[in-house]
Design a protein around this motif. Sequence first.
Motif, short mmCIF file in Angstrom:
data_model
loop_
_atom_site.label_atom_id
_atom_site.label_comp_id
_atom_site.label_asym_id
_atom_site.label_seq_id
_atom_site.Cartn_x
_atom_site.Cartn_y
_atom_site.Cartn_z
N GLU A 129 4.24 49.27 54.96
CA GLU A 129 3.27 49.37 53.87
C GLU A 129 2.50 48.07 53.70
O GLU A 129 1.30 48.07 53.41
N ARG A 130 3.19 46.95 53.87
CA ARG A 130 2.50 45.65 53.78
C ARG A 130 1.41 45.52 54.83
O ARG A 130 0.33 45.00 54.57
N ASP A 131 1.71 46.01 56.05
CA ASP A 131 0.75 45.91 57.15
C ASP A 131 -0.21 47.09 57.21
O ASP A 131 -1.01 47.18 58.15
N GLY A 132 -0.12 47.99 56.24
CA GLY A 132 -1.02 49.14 56.21
C GLY A 132 -0.77 50.16 57.30
O GLY A 132 -1.68 50.89 57.68
N TRP A 133 0.46 50.20 57.83
CA TRP A 133 0.85 51.10 58.90
C TRP A 133 -0.01 50.89 60.15
O TRP A 133 -0.24 51.81 60.93
N LYS A 141 -3.81 52.51 63.98
CA LYS A 141 -2.97 52.98 62.88
C LYS A 141 -1.82 53.83 63.41
O LYS A 141 -2.04 54.75 64.19
N LYS A 144 2.81 57.77 60.23
CA LYS A 144 3.97 57.70 59.34
C LYS A 144 4.93 58.85 59.61
O LYS A 144 6.15 58.69 59.54
#
Length: 199
Positions: A129-133, A141, A144
Amino acid sequence: MADQQSTFKCERCGAEYQPRRNLDGTIGKTKHRVCSVECGRSVYCKKAYAKRGHRPVRIARSCAHCERSFIATQSTNTYCSTSCQEAARRIRANECPEKKEARRARDARRRALKRASTVERIEPIKVFERDGWICHLCGIKTLKSKRGMLHPRAPELEHIIALADGGTHTWGNVACACSSCNRAKGARSFGQLGLGFAA
């Protein structure tokens, strides 16, 4: 002084056997009653049960996983085999994703403790989540829904400086990476984010 006779007779199977001897050739002070570990377990377990007033447990049950009938030798046995027990554990883990992620984080920390000097408790989902997936190596990307699967775009926790090269298992040294980039990178270290490794 212990009995120095050369052979003894087993209490369970009646076979004659020679006990182990000390370096000086003496038998020692042990009371020799059985010829093997299997005979010993049988004899001493029966005596222990008799002393405590118990009888060995033998309960007819149905396996909690495959529903096959089996004889339980302990009152807590609910599965007919270890394979059924493991299968049931995997099902429970899939039903509860939080426990699955917690187990993954615990296993990663245990592996890191063997190699890294500094280890922190890291939750992979929070790193993703910190790296925006987004994979920090190729910038694509990750998916998830493919977490934990053998898919090229499945998100994986990756050490920027590999543990094999002296990297630490800390928040500053981990990042999100897609499965294909993580496998291609292997145990090599790059030392910074966003290098466009797979580009």
